[in-house]
Design a protein around this motif. Structure first.
Motif, PDB file in Angstrom:
ATOM      1  N   VAL A 237       0.861  -1.190   0.000  1.00 15.63           N
ATOM      2  CA  VAL A 237       0.000   0.000   0.000  1.00 15.63           C
ATOM      3  C   VAL A 237       0.894   1.235   0.000  1.00 15.63           C
ATOM      4  O   VAL A 237       1.691   1.446   0.904  1.00 15.63           O
ATOM      5  CB  VAL A 237      -0.932   0.010   1.234  1.00 15.63           C
ATOM      6  CG1 VAL A 237      -1.806   1.253   1.219  1.00 15.63           C
ATOM      7  CG2 VAL A 237      -1.778  -1.259   1.269  1.00 15.63           C
ATOM      8  N   PHE A 238       0.750   2.051  -1.026  1.00 15.97           N
ATOM      9  CA  PHE A 238       1.653   3.201  -1.213  1.00 15.97           C
ATOM     10  C   PHE A 238       0.987   4.482  -0.705  1.00 15.97           C
ATOM     11  O   PHE A 238      -0.152   4.771  -1.052  1.00 15.97           O
ATOM     12  CB  PHE A 238       1.974   3.330  -2.716  1.00 15.97           C
ATOM     13  CG  PHE A 238       3.187   4.146  -2.983  1.00 15.97           C
ATOM     14  CD1 PHE A 238       4.442   3.572  -2.898  1.00 15.97           C
ATOM     15  CD2 PHE A 238       3.083   5.490  -3.288  1.00 15.97           C
ATOM     16  CE1 PHE A 238       5.577   4.326  -3.126  1.00 15.97           C
ATOM     17  CE2 PHE A 238       4.203   6.243  -3.520  1.00 15.97           C
ATOM     18  CZ  PHE A 238       5.456   5.666  -3.443  1.00 15.97           C
ATOM     19  N   ASP A 239       1.708   5.233   0.138  1.00 20.99           N
ATOM     20  CA  ASP A 239       1.134   6.457   0.732  1.00 20.99           C
ATOM     21  C   ASP A 239       1.359   7.651  -0.199  1.00 20.99           C
ATOM     22  O   ASP A 239       2.252   8.471   0.009  1.00 20.99           O
ATOM     23  CB  ASP A 239       1.769   6.707   2.103  1.00 20.99           C
ATOM     24  CG  ASP A 239       1.098   7.853   2.864  1.00 20.99           C
ATOM     25  OD1 ASP A 239       0.170   8.466   2.305  1.00 20.99           O
ATOM     26  OD2 ASP A 239       1.489   8.125   4.006  1.00 20.99           O
ATOM     27  N   ALA A 240       0.514   7.741  -1.234  1.00 17.91           N
ATOM     28  CA  ALA A 240       0.670   8.815  -2.222  1.00 17.91           C
ATOM     29  C   ALA A 240       0.333  10.179  -1.628  1.00 17.91           C
ATOM     30  O   ALA A 240       0.930  11.189  -2.003  1.00 17.91           O
ATOM     31  CB  ALA A 240      -0.226   8.529  -3.432  1.00 17.91           C
ATOM     32  N   ALA A 241      -0.599  10.224  -0.671  1.00 19.97           N
ATOM     33  CA  ALA A 241      -1.030  11.506  -0.086  1.00 19.97           C
ATOM     34  C   ALA A 241       0.128  12.206   0.616  1.00 19.97           C
ATOM     35  O   ALA A 241       0.277  13.429   0.536  1.00 19.97           O
ATOM     36  CB  ALA A 241      -2.179  11.276   0.894  1.00 19.97           C
ATOM     37  N   PHE A 242       0.962  11.448   1.315  1.00 17.34           N
ATOM     38  CA  PHE A 242       2.128  12.008   2.014  1.00 17.34           C
ATOM     39  C   PHE A 242       3.044  12.726   1.016  1.00 17.34           C
ATOM     40  O   PHE A 242       3.462  13.866   1.238  1.00 17.34           O
ATOM     41  CB  PHE A 242       2.884  10.884   2.728  1.00 17.34           C
ATOM     42  CG  PHE A 242       4.242  11.279   3.243  1.00 17.34           C
ATOM     43  CD1 PHE A 242       4.381  11.962   4.446  1.00 17.34           C
ATOM     44  CD2 PHE A 242       5.386  10.962   2.532  1.00 17.34           C
ATOM     45  CE1 PHE A 242       5.637  12.333   4.927  1.00 17.34           C
ATOM     46  CE2 PHE A 242       6.647  11.319   2.998  1.00 17.34           C
ATOM     47  CZ  PHE A 242       6.768  12.010   4.198  1.00 17.34           C
ATOM     48  N   LEU A 243       3.336  12.060  -0.117  1.00 19.73           N
ATOM     49  CA  LEU A 243       4.233  12.641  -1.124  1.00 19.73           C
ATOM     50  C   LEU A 243       3.594  13.861  -1.795  1.00 19.73           C
ATOM     51  O   LEU A 243       4.272  14.853  -2.059  1.00 19.73           O
ATOM     52  CB  LEU A 243       4.592  11.595  -2.183  1.00 19.73           C
ATOM     53  CG  LEU A 243       5.419  10.404  -1.686  1.00 19.73           C
ATOM     54  CD1 LEU A 243       5.658   9.411  -2.812  1.00 19.73           C
ATOM     55  CD2 LEU A 243       6.748  10.851  -1.092  1.00 19.73           C
ATOM     56  N   GLU A 244       2.291  13.778  -2.047  1.00 24.65           N
ATOM     57  CA  GLU A 244       1.594  14.907  -2.679  1.00 24.65           C
ATOM     58  C   GLU A 244       1.611  16.136  -1.769  1.00 24.65           C
ATOM     59  O   GLU A 244       1.860  17.254  -2.221  1.00 24.65           O
ATOM     60  CB  GLU A 244       0.146  14.523  -3.011  1.00 24.65           C
ATOM     61  CG  GLU A 244       0.032  13.649  -4.241  1.00 24.65           C
ATOM     62  CD  GLU A 244      -1.378  13.116  -4.434  1.00 24.65           C
ATOM     63  OE1 GLU A 244      -2.269  13.436  -3.610  1.00 24.65           O
ATOM     64  OE2 GLU A 244      -1.581  12.366  -5.397  1.00 24.65           O
ATOM     65  N   ARG A 251       7.949  22.320  -3.924  1.00 26.30           N
ATOM     66  CA  ARG A 251       7.969  21.689  -5.246  1.00 26.30           C
ATOM     67  C   ARG A 251       9.317  21.016  -5.501  1.00 26.30           C
ATOM     68  O   ARG A 251      10.367  21.651  -5.412  1.00 26.30           O
ATOM     69  CB  ARG A 251       7.694  22.741  -6.325  1.00 26.30           C
ATOM     70  CG  ARG A 251       7.507  22.174  -7.713  1.00 26.30           C
ATOM     71  CD  ARG A 251       6.313  21.254  -7.844  1.00 26.30           C
ATOM     72  NE  ARG A 251       5.047  21.915  -7.608  1.00 26.30           N
ATOM     73  CZ  ARG A 251       3.909  21.272  -7.410  1.00 26.30           C
ATOM     74  NH1 ARG A 251       3.901  19.956  -7.388  1.00 26.30           N
ATOM     75  NH2 ARG A 251       2.798  21.927  -7.214  1.00 26.30           N
ATOM     76  N   LEU A 252       9.282  19.722  -5.786  1.00 28.06           N
ATOM     77  CA  LEU A 252      10.513  18.938  -5.849  1.00 28.06           C
ATOM     78  C   LEU A 252      11.038  18.790  -7.278  1.00 28.06           C
ATOM     79  O   LEU A 252      10.277  18.749  -8.230  1.00 28.06           O
ATOM     80  CB  LEU A 252      10.277  17.565  -5.231  1.00 28.06           C
ATOM     81  CG  LEU A 252       9.820  17.619  -3.764  1.00 28.06           C
ATOM     82  CD1 LEU A 252       9.643  16.228  -3.207  1.00 28.06           C
ATOM     83  CD2 LEU A 252      10.795  18.411  -2.907  1.00 28.06           C
ATOM     84  N   SER A 253      12.357  18.704  -7.375  1.00 31.76           N
ATOM     85  CA  SER A 253      13.025  18.616  -8.675  1.00 31.76           C
ATOM     86  C   SER A 253      13.152  17.158  -9.102  1.00 31.76           C
ATOM     87  O   SER A 253      12.998  16.235  -8.298  1.00 31.76           O
ATOM     88  CB  SER A 253      14.427  19.219  -8.562  1.00 31.76           C
ATOM     89  OG  SER A 253      15.221  18.423  -7.694  1.00 31.76           O
ATOM     90  N   SER A 254      13.480  16.933 -10.374  1.00 32.58           N
ATOM     91  CA  SER A 254      13.716  15.554 -10.838  1.00 32.58           C
ATOM     92  C   SER A 254      14.962  14.988 -10.155  1.00 32.58           C
ATOM     93  O   SER A 254      15.028  13.799  -9.837  1.00 32.58           O
ATOM     94  CB  SER A 254      13.859  15.506 -12.355  1.00 32.58           C
ATOM     95  OG  SER A 254      14.970  16.257 -12.776  1.00 32.58           O
TER      96      SER A 254
END
Length: 331
Positions: A237-244, A251-254
């Motif tokens: 289960v991936f916590d996408a909300a945390f990263l968003e 704002r993160l760079s490549s």
């Protein structure tokens, strides 16, 4: 301990109690944690003290504060062990809407403005050399084990699994090197105050931010270790909300995302399990044996997990493309 604290700090200890994983005590006006720091040099402690003071001055919530001895030093000794006292902050209550991703991004933003020179706890730009050193040490140990008979169950699992994890390490190091050659760091990639290992529990137990758990590094360290820990707790289960939430705040760079990915590729959880088993007392070894068994059973799931991180990122950002590791399980 009570006598040593009262004499060294000029405090009146009223009552000892457990506070998270630490011992703590009350005085008339404060609560203090007793934190063992025999593994840390005085110079490292001083840098951690400076980081803590910086965050306190920048109004970071819930930072535990170093208490100085009457002589103005940071640490004291009790029964040949070294300790520091950290004062637990007074709570003004949690934010109405608490987002761990946003809070961590804000913590890192404040950490980037630290003006003092950090050298002893500095890990920025050192991942490659640290990983290579750790890999070389474990490989020498593994070669020794290969030639020893008979092996117990844990030894056998280690001997048979090491070549696979060696391959993962080499991939991680190469991915890191390629990132540093191909991509450009941005302001968000500047060094900041990070945690040795950041998880969803780091700020919950014992309920404050503890300077003795910090290093000066790229913020991707904390994101990668959080993602790794989420796999351990929730499997796929991936916590996408945390990263968003984090990305929305800073704002993160490549370059940033590629560093996170290289750290996820490096099997730190494997290294720590092997090292902890051989360094621990006999009665604690069962725990690490079960942990390694579970890790080996789920190695395919972990491949899919970090592969899905790459796909998810490309899908959500539509801008950042992570170069694929082709042998990782695609589904």
């Amino acid at each position: 301990m009570k006598n040593v604290i009262e004499e060294t700090f000029g405090l009146t200890v009223l009552q000892f109690f457990d506070y998270g994983q630490y011992k703590a005590f009350r005085t008339r006006r404060k609560i203090c944690m007793i934190v063992p720091v025999s593994h840390l040099e005085e110079d490292e402690l001083y840098e951690m003290y400076q980081m803590g003071q910086h965050l306190l001055e920048n109004k970071e919530r819930n930072v535990a504060m170093f208490l100085l001895t009457k002589q103005g030093t940071l640490s004291f000794y009790y029964e040949k062990e070294k300790f520091v006292l950290l004062q637990v902050p007074f709570y003004s209550g949690p934010s109405k809407v608490y987002s761990l991703g946003r809070s961590l991004a804000q913590f890192h933003q404040k950490g980037r403005t630290l003006a003092v020179k950090i050298s002893k706890t500095n890990r920025i730009g050192k991942w490659k050399s640290l990983w290579e050193q750790r890999l070389d040490q474990l490989e020498v140990f593994w070669r020794g084990k290969v030639n020893i008979q008979p092996l117990n169950h844990f030894d056998k699992m280690f001997v048979e699994s090491f070549p696979y994890y060696l391959g993962l390490c080499e991939n991680a190091i190469q991915y890191l090197v390629d990132t540093e050659i191909d991509d450009e760091p941005q302001p968000v990639d500047a060094a900041t105050i990070c945690h040795h290992r950041f998880t969803s529990e780091t700020w919950k137990s014992p309920g404050c931010k503890i300077p003795t758990e910090w290093v000066f590094d790229h913020a991707g360290r904390d994101l990668a270790e959080y993602i790794r820990d989420q796999f351990d707790k929730n499997n796929e289960v991936f916590d996408a909300a945390f990263l968003e939430d984090y990305d929305r705040t800073a704002r993160l760079s490549s370059f940033f995302w590629r560093l996170v990915y290289s750290r996820l590729l490096f099997p730190l959880h494997y290294f720590e399990c092997i090292e902890n088993y051989y360094l621990s007392k006999e009665e604690y070894r069962d725990e690490y044996e079960k942990k390694l068994e579970k890790m080996l059973q789920e190695s395919g799931k972990y491949e899919r997990y970090i592969s899905s991180f790459s796909s998810l990122l490309s899908m959500r950002t539509r801008k950042i493309y992570l170069p694929r590791i082709h042998w990782l399980s695609p589904s």
